[in-house]
Design a protein around this motif. Sequence first.
Motif, mmCIF file in Angstrom:
data_model
loop_
_atom_site.group_PDB
_atom_site.id
_atom_site.type_symbol
_atom_site.label_atom_id
_atom_site.label_comp_id
_atom_site.label_asym_id
_atom_site.label_seq_id
_atom_site.Cartn_x
_atom_site.Cartn_y
_atom_site.Cartn_z
ATOM 1 N N GLU A 551 0.815 -1.213 0.000
ATOM 2 C CA GLU A 551 0.000 0.000 0.000
ATOM 3 C C GLU A 551 0.851 1.266 0.000
ATOM 4 O O GLU A 551 0.509 2.275 -0.603
ATOM 5 N N TYR A 552 1.964 1.180 0.713
ATOM 6 C CA TYR A 552 2.895 2.314 0.774
ATOM 7 C C TYR A 552 3.334 2.673 -0.649
ATOM 8 O O TYR A 552 3.439 3.848 -1.017
ATOM 9 N N ALA A 553 3.557 1.653 -1.472
ATOM 10 C CA ALA A 553 3.958 1.875 -2.865
ATOM 11 C C ALA A 553 2.912 2.711 -3.602
ATOM 12 O O ALA A 553 3.245 3.577 -4.410
ATOM 13 N N ARG A 554 1.646 2.443 -3.301
ATOM 14 C CA ARG A 554 0.601 3.220 -3.978
ATOM 15 C C ARG A 554 0.651 4.691 -3.569
ATOM 16 O O ARG A 554 0.427 5.583 -4.380
ATOM 17 N N VAL A 555 0.924 4.909 -2.291
ATOM 18 C CA VAL A 555 0.990 6.293 -1.812
ATOM 19 C C VAL A 555 2.208 6.998 -2.442
ATOM 20 O O VAL A 555 2.136 8.165 -2.841
ATOM 21 N N LEU A 556 3.316 6.264 -2.556
ATOM 22 C CA LEU A 556 4.496 6.844 -3.209
ATOM 23 C C LEU A 556 4.180 7.177 -4.672
ATOM 24 O O LEU A 556 4.628 8.196 -5.209
ATOM 25 N N SER A 557 3.403 6.309 -5.310
ATOM 26 C CA SER A 557 3.032 6.584 -6.710
ATOM 27 C C SER A 557 2.203 7.860 -6.805
ATOM 28 O O SER A 557 2.316 8.610 -7.771
ATOM 29 N N GLU A 558 1.375 8.081 -5.783
ATOM 30 C CA GLU A 558 0.570 9.294 -5.770
ATOM 31 C C GLU A 558 1.492 10.528 -5.642
ATOM 32 O O GLU A 558 1.257 11.554 -6.277
ATOM 33 N N ALA A 559 2.533 10.379 -4.819
ATOM 34 C CA ALA A 559 3.508 11.476 -4.706
ATOM 35 C C ALA A 559 4.154 11.726 -6.067
ATOM 36 O O ALA A 559 4.322 12.875 -6.493
ATOM 37 N N ALA A 560 4.494 10.642 -6.757
ATOM 38 C CA ALA A 560 5.111 10.775 -8.089
ATOM 39 C C ALA A 560 4.156 11.502 -9.033
ATOM 40 O O ALA A 560 4.543 12.402 -9.780
ATOM 41 N N ARG A 561 2.874 11.088 -8.972
ATOM 42 C CA ARG A 561 1.886 11.664 -9.881
ATOM 43 C C ARG A 561 1.782 13.186 -9.706
ATOM 44 O O ARG A 561 1.591 13.917 -10.653
ATOM 45 N N ARG A 562 1.943 13.625 -8.462
ATOM 46 C CA ARG A 562 1.738 15.055 -8.211
ATOM 47 C C ARG A 562 3.038 15.860 -8.162
ATOM 48 O O ARG A 562 3.012 17.053 -7.864
ATOM 49 N N ALA A 563 4.161 15.189 -8.377
ATOM 50 C CA ALA A 563 5.447 15.872 -8.194
ATOM 51 C C ALA A 563 5.585 17.081 -9.128
ATOM 52 O O ALA A 563 5.178 17.018 -10.284
ATOM 53 N N PRO A 564 6.161 18.168 -8.620
ATOM 54 C CA PRO A 564 6.266 19.383 -9.425
ATOM 55 C C PRO A 564 7.413 19.356 -10.443
ATOM 56 O O PRO A 564 7.397 20.124 -11.388
ATOM 57 N N THR A 565 8.404 18.516 -10.241
ATOM 58 C CA THR A 565 9.515 18.475 -11.200
ATOM 59 C C THR A 565 9.707 17.035 -11.664
ATOM 60 O O THR A 565 9.321 16.092 -10.967
ATOM 61 N N SER A 566 10.332 16.881 -12.821
ATOM 62 C CA SER A 566 10.526 15.519 -13.316
ATOM 63 C C SER A 566 11.494 14.737 -12.432
ATOM 64 O O SER A 566 11.353 13.525 -12.260
ATOM 65 N N ALA A 567 12.479 15.445 -11.854
ATOM 66 C CA ALA A 567 13.423 14.737 -10.970
ATOM 67 C C ALA A 567 12.670 14.137 -9.782
ATOM 68 O O ALA A 567 12.886 12.980 -9.407
ATOM 69 N N GLU A 568 11.760 14.906 -9.216
ATOM 70 C CA GLU A 568 11.006 14.400 -8.066
ATOM 71 C C GLU A 568 10.063 13.271 -8.484
ATOM 72 O O GLU A 568 9.921 12.266 -7.793
ATOM 73 N N GLN A 569 9.440 13.465 -9.636
ATOM 74 C CA GLN A 569 8.529 12.429 -10.132
ATOM 75 C C GLN A 569 9.270 11.105 -10.274
ATOM 76 O O GLN A 569 8.812 10.052 -9.822
ATOM 77 N N ALA A 570 10.454 11.177 -10.890
ATOM 78 C CA ALA A 570 11.235 9.960 -11.101
ATOM 79 C C ALA A 570 11.623 9.335 -9.759
ATOM 80 O O ALA A 570 11.563 8.116 -9.582
ATOM 81 N N PHE A 571 11.992 10.173 -8.819
ATOM 82 C CA PHE A 571 12.435 9.636 -7.534
ATOM 83 C C PHE A 571 11.317 8.875 -6.805
ATOM 84 O O PHE A 571 11.497 7.762 -6.338
ATOM 85 N N TRP A 572 10.134 9.478 -6.741
ATOM 86 C CA TRP A 572 9.047 8.818 -5.994
ATOM 87 C C TRP A 572 8.572 7.573 -6.734
ATOM 88 O O TRP A 572 8.241 6.558 -6.107
ATOM 89 N N ALA A 573 8.581 7.639 -8.072
ATOM 90 C CA ALA A 573 8.174 6.453 -8.827
ATOM 91 C C ALA A 573 9.185 5.324 -8.596
ATOM 92 O O ALA A 573 8.822 4.159 -8.393
ATOM 93 N N HIS A 574 10.443 5.693 -8.567
ATOM 94 C CA HIS A 574 11.488 4.706 -8.310
ATOM 95 C C HIS A 574 11.328 4.115 -6.909
ATOM 96 O O HIS A 574 11.487 2.914 -6.696
ATOM 97 N N SER A 575 10.973 4.958 -5.956
ATOM 98 C CA SER A 575 10.778 4.476 -4.582
ATOM 99 C C SER A 575 9.573 3.551 -4.502
ATOM 100 O O SER A 575 9.583 2.564 -3.750
#
Length: 726
Positions: A551-575
């Motif tokens: 479930e934590y992975a899903r929440v991290l994906s949500e962080a990725a979805r809303r990330a303001p920069t591509s670097a952040e998006q990539a990081f949360w998706a990777h996490s």
Amino acid sequence: MTVDLSLYLVTDPELCGDRGVVETVRQAVEGGVRVVQVRDKTATEAEIVEQLIAVSQVIDGRALLVVNDRLDAAVAARERGARVHGVHLGQGDASVRRAREVLGPDALIGLTANSAAHLEAVLALPVGTVDYLGVGVIRPTATKPDHPAPLGVDGFRDFVARSPLPCVAIGGVGLDDAEALRDAGAAGIAVVSALCAAEDPAATARAFRRRWLAGSVPRVLSIAGSDPSGGAGIQADIKSIAANGGYGMAVPTALTAQNTQGVRGVHVPPAEFLRAQLDAVSDDIVIDAVKIGMLADAEVIRTVAAWLDRARPPIVVLDPVMVATSGDRLLEPDAERELRDLLRRATLVTPNLAELAVLSGRDVGDWSEAIAAAEDLSTDVGVAVLVKGGHLAGNDAPDALIDARHGRRQEYSGTRIVTSSTHGTGCSLSSALATLLARGLEPEQAVRAARSWLRESLRAGEALRVGRGHGPINHFSGLWARADTTSGVAASEVAASEVAASEVAAEWWERIADIRAQIDELPFIRALADGSLEREPFLAYLAQDALYLREYARVLSEAARRAPTSAEQAFWAHSAHGSIVGELELHASWLTPQQGVSAATFAAEPSAATTAYLDHLRSVAFGGDYAEIVAAVLPCFWLYTDLGRRLHAGEFGEYARDPQHPFASWLATYADPAFEEATETAILYASGAAARADAATRARMSRVFEVSSAHELAFFAAPMEFSPAG
Ligand SMILES: Nc1ncnc2c1ncn2[C@@H]1O[C@H](COP(=O)(O)OP(=O)(O)O)[C@@H](O)[C@H]1O
Ligand SMILES: Cc1ncc(COP(=O)(O)O)c(N)n1
Ligand SMILES: [Mg+2]
């Protein structure tokens, strides 16, 4: 000299209790008190004189000392060598005119005032008779039984508006009043009971300074050499001070002709001109902290020492620069003894390994010898020492903060960052520390925050493409990254943000100190460390962990979805990916019949603790914004990394690091450098989001961070509170 009245201690012998007035003053001055008023309404003159002498000794020039009422005692103590700078008189006390005559033009003379009539009287005095007014009381207080009606903050503001002199607010002033009084125009706040009765006067004084400075910018002076290539010396200092939220000033001690490859020449201007520069700054500007770097020779050191004694900056971080990264000398060898003498005027000294060896006179071959030498040096000189491990061989770049006076030792571990851009790391670290200390951070927090900023800047150094040797770090990488591309956040908005990301991170970590302490004490963690943990509760814990990770992975994906920069998006998706891999890994290697997993464990439903934690995360993911989501997911990174690192370092006993430990392979995953790296990035992004956010969002972030941390505690506690029938 401009007088810094910002934090003013008035002593009360009764409230100081067994610790005594002298020791209380020592600690309070260490925490940043700028003026001490000895006040004892019942002591005899002889007793006051003795007290002034003792207090003057512990202040040791770091703050101003005045006495309440007793002009004659001030004169007598001066005759016996005490540095008593002045008196504070009440309306009914001996005339301020006489005090000025007796004590001279440089004395600090204060007068209590709180009414229109008092103001009239002040206006009638010759200019230069009184330096400041003590205005109050602000709130009802027990320390002055006969006090007049309280002014409150509003009454104080009205008074300040009509006063020709700086006003210090006094009487019942508590921590929560600091900002309001500063905004009302106070030149400072005078504190009696909140400091005298404090358990830890140094920490309380720092808390007052923190509140006093909140929202304002500390004024930080670098006294160091010039590096025209911009990576070290005063140039690096100014950038570091700015990057950490301070106003930077610089007095060059020496000019170097240097670039990233080495130092070609050194020119030391006349000491007389150094003195002129220092005085020009301190005559006009209140200095909140000083960083000292390259000092070139003995005469420069003596000039700086004499100025420190005159200007009494509250915080002095001394980087005992001797040799540049390139190997070139930056201090004449015959000046090393003089430099040692300067150390005792510092708040914090930051030697690298070679400098520590010279200053302590000991061999420093490895890290444990470095720690021992730093303990020695701290004991000898009576100041805190930050020993830096940047030059150690191997994969680690640890630092350690040692304060022998308080028996404190804090180690900071970190993997070495692979880069050639290390020019000026020491300069940058020490000026960042001066700035963060001036903002009122506790020393441990300041080091943590400065290191986190430095590591980010080290990583981004090479991309600057400056020079062909050891290039500089990028002091502003965090700021620029956050002002980046798709976020639509303009650089100017970021620059205007009132808090530094590093400071937010340090504050959050401090906020959960209690939760962290409770985690450390949990029977589950203790048993895990010493190997006494039964298999069944451990596996039950892992079963919950697997449920959690999915479930934590899903929440991290949500962080990725809303990330303001591509670097952040990539990081949360990777996490998120890492979290799923972690779950699968648990099923493949631990949650198997071969490991003795019972049917009950295998088919486990989420426990109450797991459900509660996940409900919290999901509600933030569903209802909160990006900033809140990343604050909510952070404790899972941070607490595990911290725990893993300390287990691995043997803090919970040697057995936790033994390869024979039954759960060794599981323990290893949390001390994994890649996970540590991910945690640093997560901290950076979350605290960066906080720094860009408005105050209300920041407060919500801090709250969800704390709530997630409390869920971590409950999650760790659950397996021993409730072991399912196996
Ligand atoms: N390659 C690196 N990776 C991570 N941290 C480093 C690295 N090099 C230096 N540091 C850190 O930079 C700071 C300066 O340390 P050091 O290089 O020992 O001092 P100096 O620059 O004065 O010689 C310390 O916090 C140290 O841990
Ligand atoms: C003028 C000046 N001051 C200090 C240093 C030390 O640099 P480092 O921070 O790498 O030890 C330097 N190279 N130049
Ligand atoms: Mg250095």
